[in-house]
Write a protein that holds these residues in place. Sequence first.
Motif, mmCIF file in Angstrom:
data_model
loop_
_atom_site.group_PDB
_atom_site.id
_atom_site.type_symbol
_atom_site.label_atom_id
_atom_site.label_comp_id
_atom_site.label_asym_id
_atom_site.label_seq_id
_atom_site.Cartn_x
_atom_site.Cartn_y
_atom_site.Cartn_z
ATOM 1 N N LYS A 1 1.376 -2.962 -11.226
ATOM 2 C CA LYS A 1 1.536 -4.380 -12.171
ATOM 3 C C LYS A 1 1.622 -5.637 -10.992
ATOM 4 O O LYS A 1 0.885 -6.639 -11.288
ATOM 5 N N ALA B 1 -1.171 -8.358 -10.229
ATOM 6 C CA ALA B 1 -0.937 -9.955 -10.280
ATOM 7 C C ALA B 1 -1.056 -10.732 -8.843
ATOM 8 O O ALA B 1 -1.533 -11.748 -8.839
ATOM 9 N N HIS C 1 0.853 -17.265 -15.102
ATOM 10 C CA HIS C 1 1.824 -16.763 -15.681
ATOM 11 C C HIS C 1 1.803 -15.403 -15.376
ATOM 12 O O HIS C 1 2.831 -14.517 -15.633
ATOM 13 N N SER C 2 0.588 -14.928 -14.886
ATOM 14 C CA SER C 2 0.587 -13.219 -14.436
ATOM 15 C C SER C 2 1.737 -13.135 -13.588
ATOM 16 O O SER C 2 1.949 -12.004 -13.152
ATOM 17 N N HIS D 1 -1.205 -21.547 -17.183
ATOM 18 C CA HIS D 1 -1.800 -20.675 -18.265
ATOM 19 C C HIS D 1 -3.187 -20.964 -18.540
ATOM 20 O O HIS D 1 -3.694 -22.056 -18.605
ATOM 21 N N LYS E 1 1.288 -10.374 -18.861
ATOM 22 C CA LYS E 1 0.276 -11.482 -18.834
ATOM 23 C C LYS E 1 -0.760 -11.366 -17.737
ATOM 24 O O LYS E 1 -0.394 -11.044 -16.923
ATOM 25 N N VAL E 2 -1.948 -12.071 -17.955
ATOM 26 C CA VAL E 2 -3.012 -11.986 -16.830
ATOM 27 C C VAL E 2 -3.446 -13.447 -16.685
ATOM 28 O O VAL E 2 -4.311 -13.489 -15.769
ATOM 29 N N ASP E 3 -3.070 -14.422 -17.399
ATOM 30 C CA ASP E 3 -3.477 -15.654 -17.229
ATOM 31 C C ASP E 3 -2.891 -16.415 -16.021
ATOM 32 O O ASP E 3 -1.709 -16.216 -15.531
ATOM 33 N N PRO F 1 4.184 -9.985 -14.628
ATOM 34 C CA PRO F 1 2.916 -8.998 -14.295
ATOM 35 C C PRO F 1 2.808 -7.682 -15.187
ATOM 36 O O PRO F 1 3.759 -7.222 -15.601
#
Length: 323
Positions: free
Chosen positions: A279, A283, A205-206, A89, A213-215, A210
């Motif tokens: 999504k 991801a 995390h992404s 993350h 989160k994008v981290d 999906p």
Amino acid sequence: MSKSLLAGLALAMMLAGCASTPAPAPTPMVDTDAIDRIFSNVPVIDDPAPARRYSPAQGAALERRSGYRVDHSVSSPGQNQRIRFLVLHYTGGDDTAAFRALTGNNVSAHYLVTAAPGEYQNQPVVMQLVDENRRAWHAGVSSWGDRINLNDTSIGIEIVNRGHYPSPDGMVWDPYSRAQIELVTALARDIVDRYHIAPENVLGHSDIAPGRKVDPGPFFPWQRLYEAGVGAWPERHVVTRYQRELSASPLSMAQLQRALGLWGYPVSVTGTYDEPTRKALGAFQMHFRPADTHGNVDVESQAILLALLERYHGLADVRAVHQ
């Protein structure tokens, strides 16, 4: 007898019936003997043989607990590791914000890599916030493959990084420092080795959430981590081979969805380019093709996905995509 008199008698009988006291309900029969049997003491026999007496040397190896000891000299092979995933993350802020969030009551992680990691005897120092044998609250609503709620089966590493933020030139992502990546690499390699975590289960995390989160974002160097022995990465020549094949005959939407699902993303095979598919594909691109992470369907993403399936799952999964 007149009709009026008969009607009056009938009405009187009806009223008398409504006003009469109902018959009492029968008294339930209680089996008091059965109740006594439930609450009576069950038989306990005397010990058939004297207790084993541990020698002082054997006793020294026993674990002391409250009111008893534990003998660890025999182990059953019927077990496996709880930890199956490593999830990376970014914090979305600075050190102060990270410590405030991760030491509160709602969010936590096993490890925190600060903006400028400390050193001791020429080795970087990571902050451990939760013991590895405890469940940290870092994944949230998540899934990968046939697993959900990955907090139960994962170790989480948070890296201090602002993430993405608006600027006059548009949305900007913060890069990671060399010291941070060196520490993450050493830490991740140690965790993967100790828990035998499969390369395809080293995730962002992404990946496991999906769209939500994008981290750790497009600037996280997944390929560099792979080159250090951590995580999955496709072989270039295999990607090239699939690009040639797919340029002539790309995957259908159903085949692409099947491939994403086989890799681990929560995608249903609908045959239409729906929001879950966009999504999940975004991801996937964030992890393996960060130059364009909008979730648009293209041959390069399809080729990378098939190359990964071939390398880590085998050709059977590639064939399953084309069914």
